[in-house]
Design an enzyme around this catalytic site. Structure first.
Site, PDB file in Angstrom:
ATOM      1  N   GLU A 145       0.779  -1.143   0.228  1.00 17.82           N
ATOM      2  CA  GLU A 145       0.395   0.265  -0.167  1.00 17.82           C
ATOM      3  C   GLU A 145       0.881   0.977  -0.278  1.00 17.82           C
ATOM      4  O   GLU A 145       0.077   2.628   0.394  1.00 17.82           O
ATOM      5  CB  GLU A 145      -0.595  -0.550   1.221  1.00 17.82           C
ATOM      6  CG  GLU A 145      -0.030   0.307   2.785  1.00 17.82           C
ATOM      7  CD  GLU A 145      -0.185  -1.385   3.293  1.00 17.82           C
ATOM      8  OE1 GLU A 145       0.528  -2.656   2.674  1.00 17.82           O
ATOM      9  OE2 GLU A 145       0.075  -1.375   4.753  1.00 17.82           O
ATOM     10  N   HIS A 158      -8.638  -3.755  -0.268  1.00 15.17           N
ATOM     11  CA  HIS A 158      -7.469  -3.818   0.673  1.00 15.17           C
ATOM     12  C   HIS A 158      -6.582  -3.015   0.417  1.00 15.17           C
ATOM     13  O   HIS A 158      -6.299  -1.773   1.500  1.00 15.17           O
ATOM     14  CB  HIS A 158      -7.052  -5.013   0.859  1.00 15.17           C
ATOM     15  CG  HIS A 158      -5.883  -5.096   1.996  1.00 15.17           C
ATOM     16  ND1 HIS A 158      -6.553  -5.430   2.986  1.00 15.17           N
ATOM     17  CD2 HIS A 158      -4.538  -4.284   2.105  1.00 15.17           C
ATOM     18  CE1 HIS A 158      -5.583  -5.491   4.614  1.00 15.17           C
ATOM     19  NE2 HIS A 158      -4.376  -5.236   3.698  1.00 15.17           N
ATOM     20  N   GLU A 159      -5.493  -3.060  -0.507  1.00 16.52           N
ATOM     21  CA  GLU A 159      -4.808  -1.909  -0.611  1.00 16.52           C
ATOM     22  C   GLU A 159      -5.011  -0.185  -0.624  1.00 16.52           C
ATOM     23  O   GLU A 159      -4.289   0.418   0.067  1.00 16.52           O
ATOM     24  CB  GLU A 159      -3.498  -2.148  -1.959  1.00 16.52           C
ATOM     25  CG  GLU A 159      -3.108  -3.420  -1.288  1.00 16.52           C
ATOM     26  CD  GLU A 159      -2.432  -3.679  -0.439  1.00 16.52           C
ATOM     27  OE1 GLU A 159      -2.029  -3.128   0.286  1.00 16.52           O
ATOM     28  OE2 GLU A 159      -2.657  -5.411  -0.440  1.00 16.52           O
TER      29      GLU A 159
HETATM   30  N1  B3K Z   1       1.490  -4.409   4.328  1.00 11.09           N
HETATM   31  C1  B3K Z   1       1.885  -5.360   2.705  1.00 11.09           C
HETATM   32  C2  B3K Z   1       2.594  -6.190   4.168  1.00 11.09           C
HETATM   33  C3  B3K Z   1       3.371  -6.089   3.587  1.00 11.09           C
HETATM   34  C4  B3K Z   1       4.136  -7.964   3.915  1.00 11.09           C
HETATM   35  C5  B3K Z   1       5.527  -7.191   4.380  1.00 11.09           C
HETATM   36  N2  B3K Z   1       6.886  -8.631   4.274  1.00 11.09           N
HETATM   37  C6  B3K Z   1      -0.230  -5.796   2.099  1.00 11.09           C
HETATM   38  C7  B3K Z   1      -0.420  -5.681   2.768  1.00 11.09           C
HETATM   39  O1  B3K Z   1      -1.071  -5.823   4.274  1.00 11.09           O
HETATM   40  O2  B3K Z   1      -1.583  -4.469   2.095  1.00 11.09           O
HETATM   41 ZN    ZN Z   2      -3.086  -4.920   4.324  1.00 10.32          ZN
END
Ligand code: B3K
Ligand code: ZN
Length: 851
Positions: free
Chosen positions: A258, A291-292
């Site tokens: 994100e 989600h993002e």
């Molecule tokens: N925030 C990222 C995930 C990052 C993972 C790092 N190993 C994707 C998400 O949850 O939207």
């Molecule tokens: Zn996330």
């Protein structure tokens, strides 16, 4: 560079950073083998006498200056320190130049290359592989980024402020932690659109992909537009920049990221066309894009104080994307799908050596805590809070959260406080959900006397690693009561279970009711409610709560299947008849019927049997499940072909929920028929299939029926040049292989030239698919364990994150017989003893071996 000696980080040791970063200015001179990164950071001391500590890993330091004067900073394995004595008393300018080698970065963390383009992945601690920096989420700053490269497209966070031939400058006005930094440079094409926010800001939207992929981006773009609108309508949250970019990359450790204004996605979660993507892909793309995007508020504008608070952004954002998908499609179907995933992944995790609280208290490698517990159980906690405070209370709490904490890095305490302040409720006991690991069990006892119906609920939370004793939780248990004729006599009501055991009495009932407990799966618990086959069949036919209707069918199926596994019983008539009624009920949503027809997965049955004190035998489970499917196929021998014919679709493919639901039911019917027709319907389906959903379904059935050789070859010939489709091709053959053949099939596939094991999608398509073939992975001779361990050992030096994640294949070891346990332990020990093992994989194997 060698990993530093692993250190355990503790939540209790949190200390604020003693400096504020007023502005960060970065220049990138990109070159595959030697990229130069220049940083200029305005630093303001917040406390006197503090050393300046900056994180940094694998960097070649060229120069470092403070206020223009060279500083003698000697890097160590994890960063560098400028002693307080060498710092000016007031604000100062830190400048550093480092060199990194993106082309050599196979770990896919920091700045790396994928298919000839540059891209970044910084969460959680990847920014320290780009330059020296306080790489922690509570240090937030506005970023200005200049990229110099001969690549045609140069992107970073925020708004584009200037560009020329060979360079571009970006400015992100929103203070952000370094984990949200992103940079992309490549030969990319955009599929573009726009969205006007409710306050009138026109936002340019671009989906950036490699040339020739442009025609597979529209679903992602439309999903983004729906997400932006939904967040305004439902949460009152608007987008805050003039541009929103999404980039698809082929080599990516997870699903997507994100980064502020510049989301980076695994290409499998962007690219979709009817010929190449299944209905599941379409649904997942829509959900992950959402989600993002939703992270822009829950994660970016309000971020986490430290990585222990990860669920603050992930649990909430998963909850939000689940609501979104429910609104776009069907709440009932979405809830069932989510609970299936929760049980398959989170309950599994909770029941083994990797169990940890939603907010862990220590870690060695934070990447190992992007787990089903933090994400999916984290989302369940939000749903429970909402059940406790009601929809209005939830809306007030969220408004307060955004008002009070915008621009801050927060904790779970901050989060719970807004609920307390907005609703007046005391959440002290509820907070235990964040600190106690494990899946609670709730036993239900019924009592009927003199027109009074009493439900006694008792809770028990089993011990988990490091947590032998647990306190009772505050659990919302949604309950409804039905009359024996099927009418609802008590609409859904939320009972609050706070004691170890509590009774709830319902008066004024004319007849003993049938209780529907834990409606909507109102809490992530294992419910032990003794009910006979007939009562479950009754609830499957009559419950007014769609989730519990499905759940009754599932509980019945598990009851029947576990008798078949244990005593070789035949499939029970109550269940067969209930399934027949369901299949014939055209008033029911086809997507719901498809889910109800799906038999419990083998791994799920192993988990259920183990929980009941029975050692699961993977081969017996596999055989019994097949027999169950065959019995159902015979019982429905007249219905299924008719249903399959009736659901045939005409006209162009559409990925909408209704069409996808019809395909799901049609393909569920096909899977059952193929059990007894030697694959003849599947051969017909294959010949007619004009989309990837139907192709995959037909091919899977053919393989299971012992055919499919020519089709597998034809598929490969057609799609050899398409990585995403070929991933499906690899995985499908292993998923549908017979238990005794799965290891050989997987081993043969690893020998192919196109088994590009450094690509995480391809690695997962083979090694992940083998771990997921329950009876194949658990072959008694240990060959499944051996092959997976061999490949984890091979992958680890190149990509520790993905190796560590895939090692969870072994987390269930305690369930099985002594011989299998010994074989699994031997493989884990072999991995653990590998010289130079990464911190990531060492932590995982260590935890699993400790048990
Ligand atoms: N925030 C990222 C995930 C990052 C993972 C790092 N190993 C994707 C998400 O949850 O939207
Ligand atoms: Zn996330």
């Amino acid at each position: 560079m060698q990993d530093a000696a692993p250190q355990t980080i503790h939540l209790a040791d949190y200390r604020p950073y003693p400096f504020r970063l007023a502005e960060v200015d970065l220049t990138f001179r990109l070159a595959p083998g030697a990229t130069r990164v220049l940083s200029r950071i305005r630093v303001e001391p917040l406390a006197s006498g503090a050393d300046l500590r900056l994180d940094g890993e694998g960097l070649r330091l060229i120069s470092a200056r403070i206020d223009g004067a060279p500083v003698a900073a000697v890097p160590d394995a994890t960063g560098l320190t400028v002693p307080a004595a060498a710092l000016p008393a007031g604000p100062f300018l830190w400048e550093a130049e480092v060199e990194i080698a993106p082309a050599a970065n196979t770990a896919l963390e920091g700045l790396y290359m994928s298919g000839g383009m540059y891209c970044t992945q910084c969460e959680a601690e990847g920014f320290r592989k780009i330059t020296y920096y306080p790489d922690r989420p509570d240090v937030m700053a506005p970023f200005r980024v200049r990229i110099e490269s001969d690549m045609p497209v140069l992107l970073s966070n925020g708004n584009l402020v200037a560009e020329g031939v060979g360079w571009a400058e970006w400015h992100d006005p929103w203070p952000k932690p370094a984990y949200l930094f992103a940079l992309v440079a490549g030969d990319l094409r955009a599929h573009s659109g726009s969205f006007t926010t409710r306050s009138g800001r026109k936002v340019a939207l671009n989906i950036w992909v490699r040339p020739r992929d442009e025609d597979r981006c529209d679903w992602a773009l439309q999903s983004l537009i729906r997400s932006m609108k939904w967040d305004e309508d439902v949460y009152g949250r608007e987008y805050d920049l003039d541009i929103f970019n999404i980039v698809a990359v082929d080599d990516f450790n997870m699903g997507a990221m994100e980064n502020k204004g510049l989301n980076i996605f695994n290409s499998k979660l962007v690219l979709a066309s009817p010929q190449t993507a299944t209905d599941t892909d379409y649904e997942r793309i829509e959900a992950v894009i959402a989600h993002e995007y939703f992270h822009n508020w829950t994660g970016n504008r309000i971020t986490c104080r430290d990585w222990f608070q990860l669920c603050l952004k992930e649990g909430l954002t998963v909850y939000r994307d689940q609501q979104f998908t429910g609104d776009m499609r069907s709440h009932a179907v979405k809830r069932i799908e989510d609970v299936l995933v929760l049980r398959a992944r989170q309950f599994r995790e909770d029941g083994g050596p990797l169990a940890h609280p939603v907010r862990p208290e220590s870690f060695v490698e934070i990447n190992n805590f992007y787990t089903a517990t933090v994400y999916e159980k984290g989302a369940e906690l939000i749903g429970m809070l909402r059940a406790l405070v009601g929809d209005d209370g939830y809306a007030r709490a969220l408004d307060l959260y955004f008002d009070r904490h915008d621009g801050q890095a927060c904790t779970i305490e901050d989060w719970l406080k807004v609920f307390e302040d907005a609703t007046g409720r005391d959440l002290a006991q509820f907070k235990r959900w964040y600190s106690q690991a494990g899946t609670p069990r709730i036993t239900v006892q019924e009592d009927w006397q003199d027109g009074r119906f009493t439900l006694t609920l008792a809770q028990h939370l089993p011990p988990t690693p490091g947590q032998p004793d647990k306190q009772p939780l505050h659990i919302p248990v949604a309950v409804g009561l039905l009359n024996p004729n099927g009418d609802e006599v008590l609409p859904t009501r939320v009972l609050e279970l706070t004691e170890a055991s509590q009774s709830f009495t319902f008066e004024g009932l004319a007849a003993r009711p049938v209780a529907s407990v834990l409606r909507g799966f109102s809490a992530p618990v294992i419910l032990e409610h003794p009910q006979d086959d007939a009562t479950r069949a009754f609830l499957l036919a009559h419950d007014t709560d769609p989730f519990n209707r499905w759940e009754a069918g599932r509980a019945l199926a598990k009851q029947v299947l576990s008798r078949m596994v244990r005593d070789g019983a035949a499939a029970a008539p109550d269940w067969l008849d209930a399934m027949a009624r369901l299949v014939r009920d055209d008033a029911l949503d086809p997507a719901f019927r498809a889910l109800a027809l799906r038999l419990p997965a083998e791994d799920d049955m192993a988990q259920t049997l183990h929980a009941a004190g029975i050692v699961p035998d993977p081969d017996r489970i596999h055989r019994a499940r097949r027999q169950m499917a065959e019995a159902l196929a015979r019982h429905l021998a007249h219905d299924l072909p008719a249903l399959w014919d009736r659901l045939r679709q005409h006209g162009p493919f559409s990925p909408d929920a209704a069409s996808a639901g019809a395909r799901a039911l049609r393909n569920a019917a096909l899977a059952l028929m193929s059990r007894i027709d030697n694959g003849s319907h599947a051969a017909e389906a294959w010949a007619q299939a004009d989309n990837m959903t139907d192709k995959m379904a037909a091919l899977g059935c053919l393989i299971e029926a012992g055919h499919g050789g020519p089709e597998i070859a034809a598929f490969a010939a057609e799609w050899a040049r398409d990585r995403l489709v070929m991933d499906k091709w690899f995985a499908l053959q292993i998923a549908h292989a017979a238990p005794s053949e799965a290891v050989a099939v997987a081993a043969r596939l690893t020998e192919r030239a196109d088994f590009d094991w450094k690509n995480p999608n391809r690695f997962r398509a083979v090694i992940g698919a083998l771990s997921a073939n329950h009876a194949g992975f658990h072959q008694a001779d240990g060959s499944g364990y051996r092959l997976v361990a061999d490949w984890l050992i091979r992958l680890d030096p190149a990509n520790p994150q993905t190796a560590a994640r895939m090692s969870t294949a072994f987390e269930t070891l305690a369930r099985y017989d002594a011989d299998r346990q010994e074989l699994m332990r031997a493989e884990l020990s072999r991995i653990a003893a590998t010289p130079g093992l990464s911190r990531d994989l060492a932590e995982m194997t260590g935890r699993m071996l400790k048990g």
